[in-house]
Design a protein around this motif. Sequence first.
Motif, PDB file in Angstrom:
ATOM      1  N   ARG A 188      67.327  45.353  44.491  1.00  0.00           N
ATOM      2  CA  ARG A 188      68.226  44.700  43.694  1.00  0.00           C
ATOM      3  C   ARG A 188      67.598  44.570  42.352  1.00  0.00           C
ATOM      4  N   LEU A 189      66.402  43.895  42.328  1.00  0.00           N
ATOM      5  CA  LEU A 189      65.821  43.372  41.352  1.00  0.00           C
ATOM      6  C   LEU A 189      65.422  44.603  40.255  1.00  0.00           C
ATOM      7  N   ALA A 190      65.129  45.610  41.072  1.00  0.00           N
ATOM      8  CA  ALA A 190      64.548  46.970  40.317  1.00  0.00           C
ATOM      9  C   ALA A 190      65.919  47.455  39.551  1.00  0.00           C
ATOM     10  N   GLU A 191      66.964  47.434  40.364  1.00  0.00           N
ATOM     11  CA  GLU A 191      68.222  48.003  39.693  1.00  0.00           C
ATOM     12  C   GLU A 191      68.499  47.264  38.352  1.00  0.00           C
ATOM     13  N   ALA A 192      68.180  45.948  38.447  1.00  0.00           N
ATOM     14  CA  ALA A 192      68.585  45.020  37.549  1.00  0.00           C
ATOM     15  C   ALA A 192      67.430  45.127  36.239  1.00  0.00           C
ATOM     16  N   GLY A 193      66.529  46.188  36.248  1.00  0.00           N
ATOM     17  CA  GLY A 193      65.443  46.291  34.946  1.00  0.00           C
ATOM     18  C   GLY A 193      63.976  45.476  35.367  1.00  0.00           C
ATOM     19  N   VAL A 194      63.859  44.667  36.573  1.00  0.00           N
ATOM     20  CA  VAL A 194      62.870  44.058  36.762  1.00  0.00           C
ATOM     21  C   VAL A 194      61.491  44.927  36.815  1.00  0.00           C
ATOM     22  N   GLU A 195      60.618  44.697  36.207  1.00  0.00           N
ATOM     23  CA  GLU A 195      59.255  45.581  36.228  1.00  0.00           C
ATOM     24  C   GLU A 195      58.147  44.899  36.862  1.00  0.00           C
ATOM     25  N   THR A 196      58.135  43.586  37.092  1.00  0.00           N
ATOM     26  CA  THR A 196      57.197  42.963  37.995  1.00  0.00           C
ATOM     27  C   THR A 196      57.587  41.838  38.727  1.00  0.00           C
ATOM     28  N   ALA A 197      57.322  41.774  39.891  1.00  0.00           N
ATOM     29  CA  ALA A 197      57.665  40.803  40.907  1.00  0.00           C
ATOM     30  C   ALA A 197      56.554  40.043  41.319  1.00  0.00           C
ATOM     31  N   VAL A 198      56.424  38.601  41.322  1.00  0.00           N
ATOM     32  CA  VAL A 198      55.483  37.982  41.905  1.00  0.00           C
ATOM     33  C   VAL A 198      56.113  37.513  43.315  1.00  0.00           C
ATOM     34  N   VAL A 199      55.278  37.983  44.352  1.00  0.00           N
ATOM     35  CA  VAL A 199      55.741  37.494  45.692  1.00  0.00           C
ATOM     36  C   VAL A 199      54.743  36.341  46.157  1.00  0.00           C
ATOM     37  N   ASN A 200      55.098  35.226  46.733  1.00  0.00           N
ATOM     38  CA  ASN A 200      54.247  34.379  47.374  1.00  0.00           C
ATOM     39  C   ASN A 200      54.339  34.778  48.947  1.00  0.00           C
ATOM     40  N   VAL A 201      53.241  34.529  49.332  1.00  0.00           N
ATOM     41  CA  VAL A 201      52.806  34.834  50.957  1.00  0.00           C
ATOM     42  C   VAL A 201      52.189  33.550  51.604  1.00  0.00           C
ATOM     43  N   HIS A 202      52.835  33.439  52.807  1.00  0.00           N
ATOM     44  CA  HIS A 202      52.136  32.402  53.740  1.00  0.00           C
ATOM     45  C   HIS A 202      52.090  33.013  55.138  1.00  0.00           C
ATOM     46  N   ALA A 203      53.029  32.725  55.803  1.00  0.00           N
ATOM     47  CA  ALA A 203      52.922  33.249  57.224  1.00  0.00           C
ATOM     48  C   ALA A 203      52.978  34.849  57.493  1.00  0.00           C
ATOM     49  N   PHE A 204      52.289  35.382  58.369  1.00  0.00           N
ATOM     50  CA  PHE A 204      51.728  36.676  58.268  1.00  0.00           C
ATOM     51  C   PHE A 204      51.603  37.228  56.994  1.00  0.00           C
ATOM     52  N   ALA A 205      50.701  36.514  56.190  1.00  0.00           N
ATOM     53  CA  ALA A 205      50.479  37.292  54.973  1.00  0.00           C
ATOM     54  C   ALA A 205      49.912  38.687  54.807  1.00  0.00           C
ATOM     55  N   ASP A 206      49.141  38.854  55.539  1.00  0.00           N
ATOM     56  CA  ASP A 206      48.187  40.311  55.746  1.00  0.00           C
ATOM     57  C   ASP A 206      49.368  41.253  55.813  1.00  0.00           C
ATOM     58  N   ARG A 207      50.295  41.022  56.878  1.00  0.00           N
ATOM     59  CA  ARG A 207      51.348  41.931  57.260  1.00  0.00           C
ATOM     60  C   ARG A 207      52.205  42.242  56.072  1.00  0.00           C
ATOM     61  N   LEU A 208      52.510  41.194  55.337  1.00  0.00           N
ATOM     62  CA  LEU A 208      53.606  41.303  54.494  1.00  0.00           C
ATOM     63  C   LEU A 208      52.946  42.053  53.271  1.00  0.00           C
ATOM     64  N   GLU A 209      51.544  41.600  52.930  1.00  0.00           N
ATOM     65  CA  GLU A 209      50.950  42.498  51.750  1.00  0.00           C
ATOM     66  C   GLU A 209      50.807  43.879  51.980  1.00  0.00           C
ATOM     67  N   THR A 210      50.452  44.385  53.503  1.00  0.00           N
ATOM     68  CA  THR A 210      50.523  45.613  53.731  1.00  0.00           C
ATOM     69  C   THR A 210      51.622  46.488  53.334  1.00  0.00           C
ATOM     70  N   HIS A 211      52.709  45.687  53.849  1.00  0.00           N
ATOM     71  CA  HIS A 211      54.077  46.422  53.567  1.00  0.00           C
ATOM     72  C   HIS A 211      54.290  46.597  52.219  1.00  0.00           C
ATOM     73  N   LEU A 212      54.180  45.511  51.188  1.00  0.00           N
ATOM     74  CA  LEU A 212      54.143  45.593  49.811  1.00  0.00           C
ATOM     75  C   LEU A 212      53.425  46.605  49.297  1.00  0.00           C
ATOM     76  N   LYS A 213      52.355  46.811  49.700  1.00  0.00           N
ATOM     77  CA  LYS A 213      51.265  47.976  49.162  1.00  0.00           C
ATOM     78  C   LYS A 213      51.857  49.359  49.298  1.00  0.00           C
ATOM     79  N   ALA A 214      52.743  49.396  50.347  1.00  0.00           N
ATOM     80  CA  ALA A 214      53.265  50.871  50.915  1.00  0.00           C
ATOM     81  C   ALA A 214      54.525  50.882  50.107  1.00  0.00           C
ATOM     82  N   ARG A 215      55.191  50.010  49.240  1.00  0.00           N
ATOM     83  CA  ARG A 215      56.454  50.323  48.557  1.00  0.00           C
ATOM     84  C   ARG A 215      55.989  51.143  47.251  1.00  0.00           C
TER      85      ARG A 215
END
Length: 241
Positions: A44-71
């Motif tokens: 949704r943010l990309a559709e609105a023209g967002v170029e950079t998203a800062v995402v905070n991580v805590h629980a299962f942080a490694d798994r979330l980071e791995t998912h985001l790197k695959a985008r």
Amino acid sequence: MTAPKKAMVLAAGLGTRMRPLTNDRPKALVEVAGRTLIDHMLDRLAEAGVETAVVNVHAFADRLETHLKARTGAPQIVISDERGELLETGGGLRKARPLLGEDPVFVANIDSVWTQDGVPAIDSLAQAWDPERMDVCLLLARLDRTLGFDGAGDIFMSDEGALTFRGEAPSAPFAYMGVHICKPDLVDDGPEGAFSLATIWRRLAPLGRVHGVVMDGFWMHVGDPGARDEAEAKLAEAKAG
């Protein structure tokens, strides 16, 4: 006004209400209609023209980071690491300040999905944003166009778009649906550690500095497994219709 090109996506929550779906993953990676909650929001943010998203991580942080790197594609992802301490919405934004810069930013929860009618919801928020008159602009949903929100409404809105919070009133016509624009420096004077952005909004609202816009569409708050199932059914209905 030019829409913000940067966003803060709040993905560090524990997701305790979403158990057992969060027994082995962060809430951000719970799937609704075949896509993770965080991908729904980032797209949704990309559709609105967002170029950079800062995402905070805590629980299962490694798994979330791995998912985001695959985008692939927009937005570019930058991680704000909260592994050491869960900081809530205000503390998370304050920790991420060096990554956000000084220009207005979108701030988004990951537990909201919606269908759109008319002007795309995030575009309508950007169009309403006026930094001369406001420090925060919240995207709102009408209570009769929501699923998964079990409150009596949060907010009243004036004809000019200024917001007041429900307080002692038995109900209010609008709910905050998890996305807003703000000046990132509004958290600079916040306390150390964890705190909620809502405490700042409640201080600014009587000064007329908190505004809002009502989205065209149907909002689903995905807060627990039952709400996830209801959201999937609603999205399937919208796709079929």
